[in-house]
Design a protein around this motif. Structure first.
Motif, short mmCIF file in Angstrom:
data_model
loop_
_atom_site.label_atom_id
_atom_site.label_comp_id
_atom_site.label_asym_id
_atom_site.label_seq_id
_atom_site.Cartn_x
_atom_site.Cartn_y
_atom_site.Cartn_z
N ASP A 100 61.31 137.48 58.83
CA ASP A 100 61.42 136.67 57.61
C ASP A 100 60.19 135.77 57.40
O ASP A 100 60.23 134.86 56.58
CB ASP A 100 62.67 135.79 57.68
CG ASP A 100 63.94 136.61 57.85
OD1 ASP A 100 64.21 137.46 56.99
OD2 ASP A 100 64.65 136.40 58.86
N ASP A 101 59.13 136.06 58.12
CA ASP A 101 57.96 135.18 58.12
C ASP A 101 56.87 135.62 57.14
O ASP A 101 56.73 136.81 56.82
CB ASP A 101 57.33 135.11 59.51
CG ASP A 101 58.11 134.24 60.46
OD1 ASP A 101 58.92 133.41 59.99
OD2 ASP A 101 57.93 134.39 61.69
N VAL A 102 56.10 134.62 56.72
CA VAL A 102 54.91 134.83 55.90
C VAL A 102 53.72 134.26 56.69
O VAL A 102 53.76 133.12 57.14
CB VAL A 102 55.02 134.11 54.54
CG1 VAL A 102 53.75 134.29 53.72
CG2 VAL A 102 56.22 134.64 53.76
N VAL A 124 53.31 139.86 55.93
CA VAL A 124 54.69 139.41 55.77
C VAL A 124 55.60 140.22 56.69
O VAL A 124 55.29 141.36 57.06
CB VAL A 124 55.19 139.54 54.31
CG1 VAL A 124 54.38 138.66 53.38
CG2 VAL A 124 55.17 140.99 53.86
N VAL A 180 60.82 140.16 54.11
CA VAL A 180 60.25 139.31 53.07
C VAL A 180 60.11 140.10 51.78
O VAL A 180 59.49 141.16 51.75
CB VAL A 180 58.89 138.74 53.50
CG1 VAL A 180 58.24 137.97 52.35
CG2 VAL A 180 59.07 137.83 54.71
N LYS A 229 59.72 138.15 48.54
CA LYS A 229 59.12 137.30 47.50
C LYS A 229 57.59 137.32 47.53
O LYS A 229 56.95 137.00 46.52
CB LYS A 229 59.60 135.86 47.67
CG LYS A 229 61.06 135.65 47.36
CD LYS A 229 61.52 134.25 47.73
CE LYS A 229 60.75 133.17 47.01
NZ LYS A 229 61.24 131.81 47.38
N TYR A 230 57.00 137.67 48.66
CA TYR A 230 55.55 137.55 48.80
C TYR A 230 54.96 138.82 49.40
O TYR A 230 55.63 139.57 50.11
CB TYR A 230 55.19 136.35 49.69
CG TYR A 230 55.78 135.06 49.20
CD1 TYR A 230 55.25 134.40 48.09
CD2 TYR A 230 56.90 134.50 49.84
CE1 TYR A 230 55.81 133.21 47.63
CE2 TYR A 230 57.46 133.31 49.38
CZ TYR A 230 56.92 132.68 48.28
OH TYR A 230 57.46 131.52 47.82
N HIS A 232 58.55 130.60 57.77
CA HIS A 232 59.69 131.31 57.20
C HIS A 232 59.54 131.37 55.68
O HIS A 232 59.17 130.39 55.04
CB HIS A 232 60.99 130.60 57.58
CG HIS A 232 62.23 131.35 57.23
ND1 HIS A 232 62.73 131.41 55.95
CD2 HIS A 232 63.08 132.08 58.01
CE1 HIS A 232 63.83 132.13 55.94
NE2 HIS A 232 64.07 132.55 57.17
N GLU A 233 59.89 132.51 55.11
CA GLU A 233 59.73 132.76 53.67
C GLU A 233 60.33 131.65 52.81
O GLU A 233 59.78 131.29 51.76
CB GLU A 233 60.39 134.10 53.33
CG GLU A 233 60.42 134.44 51.86
CD GLU A 233 61.20 135.72 51.58
OE1 GLU A 233 60.89 136.40 50.59
OE2 GLU A 233 62.14 136.04 52.36
N ARG A 234 61.45 131.09 53.24
CA ARG A 234 62.15 130.08 52.43
C ARG A 234 61.29 128.85 52.19
O ARG A 234 61.49 128.14 51.19
CB ARG A 234 63.45 129.69 53.12
CG ARG A 234 64.27 128.63 52.38
CD ARG A 234 65.66 128.54 52.93
NE ARG A 234 66.44 127.50 52.28
CZ ARG A 234 67.78 127.43 52.36
NH1 ARG A 234 68.46 128.34 53.04
NH2 ARG A 234 68.44 126.44 51.75
#
Length: 370
Positions: free
Chosen positions: A41-43, A84, A88, A90-91, A148-150
């Motif tokens: 879930d990381d960016v 990402v 993930v 969103k990005y 984290h993406e959030r």
């Protein structure tokens, strides 16, 4: 169960470099660090710019008695996605993104579920916090970060990254209380107490909302700046008794950005009945407020701390639409200690921003391990 030391080592295998304070002297010098490997879930973000917040200075000097050294400050991060995790959505690589004051929370409590991660008891700050894996978080005075993406936001195409970076702290700090206390209504009269890193952005958002904006300052020399360059409608010298008397009961709300202990009664007197003062500055000593200054005309004194992630994205989108950015002085990584000395003297208009992308290579070459 917390990860073992060996497991932590495996998770934090990505090499990076930061500018770190080793003790309360606060001197920043290059430090080789590791960031965690990319989680699902990381960016992963290559940092290009990072704003210098006054809280960074307080933190490296251990003014709040909670420092964990070595400390890499910085929570106004702007950069570019390089990788990402598989979950993930969103990005993607190449996106222009930012990271503000927090990098994690429990993500399951009532506050988190309502979009107020900043109110979560388990909020993890971008630096000087202990993350869920037991490691200390390092901030944006560094070459890259994994988040984290959030807790990542997108910079609109119209917003320059260098001037947009400070909005991730200064911007959301004033935007959130304006939104939730109804100080974003066209035609209302907003007072902005203090014209610094927070105050100058509050003026710009006030005008973007269509409000009448009065800057309240103890420094008469800031009048031309407030009216001419920032577009405020009026300027009030708080030490001028005649000016203060003339302005009694004229304001619907005041955003108080001042971190000094100042008399509150005359300022509360500027509010109309049912008016609100929201504090976003942090005075070192307890404030004194006579009860009658509030109860006699139903006034409210409130406080606010940054904002949730959805509000932060909303703030950036609105800022881009109205051309709201921070006024900055762009500096190289080798100037950061001088910038801290100047910041301590309030010698900046209004935010230092470190050009990480173009000036960090020399720091990286000089990095040592702890």
């Amino acid at each position: 169960m917390a990860p073992t030391a060996a497991e932590q080592g495996e998770q934090h295998a990505r090499k990076a470099v930061g500018l770190a304070a080793r003790d309360a002297a606060g001197h920043l010098s290059p430090l080789a660090i590791t960031r965690r490997n990319t989680g699902d879930d990381d960016v992963v973000i290559k940092i290009l710019y990072c704003g210098v917040c006054h809280s960074d200075l307080h933190s490296i000097k251990n003014d709040w008695k909670n420092a964990r050294y070595p400390m890499i400050p910085g929570h106004e991060i702007a950069g570019e996605v390089t990788e990402v995790g598989k979950n993930v959505s969103k990005y993607k690589a190449g996106d222009r993104v930012g990271v503000g004051c927090m990098v994690n929370s429990c993500r399951s409590c009532e506050s988190c579920n309502k979009g107020f991660e900043n109110h979560c008891p388990g909020m993890i700050l971008t630096y000087n916090s202990v993350d869920v894996d037991g490691t200390v978080s390092y901030g944006g005075y560094s070459s890259m970060v994994v988040v984290h993406e959030r807790f990542v936001v997108r910079f609109p195409d119209a917003m320059p990254l260098d001037k947009g970076a400070p909005l991730l702290c200064a911007g959301i700090t004033v935007y959130s209380p304006m939104k939730y206390h109804g100080l974003n209504v066209p035609g209302l009269h907003l007072g902005v107490l203090g014209l610094g890193g927070l105050g100058h952005v509050a003026v710009k958002f006030g005008k973007a909302f269509g409000m009448k904006v009065t800057v309240i300052s103890s420094s008469p020399g800031k009048k031309e700046e407030a009216l001419g360059r920032l577009g405020a409608d009026a300027f009030l010298v708080s030490k001028d008794a005649d000016e203060m008397k003339a302005a009694v009961s004229t304001m619907d709300g005041i955003i108080n950005t001042v971190s000094a202990n100042i008399p509150m009664t005359p300022l509360l007197g500027l509010l109309k009945p049912n008016g609100k003062m929201v504090m976003v500055g942090l005075p070192e000593k307890p404030i004194e407020v006579p009860p009658f200054a509030l109860v006699s005309t139903n006034k409210t004194l409130a406080g606010s701390l940054i904002g949730g992630m959805s509000d932060t994205q909303e703030m950036l989108d609105l800022a881009a639409k109205h051309g709201v950015t921070a006024d900055i002085e762009l500096i190289g990584a080798d100037y950061v200690n001088t910038a801290m000395e100047r910041l301590a003297k309030a010698d900046v208009r209004y935010r230092f921003v470190i050009d990480i992308g173009n000036t960090f290579d020399k720091a990286a070459a000089a990095a040592t391990t702890e």
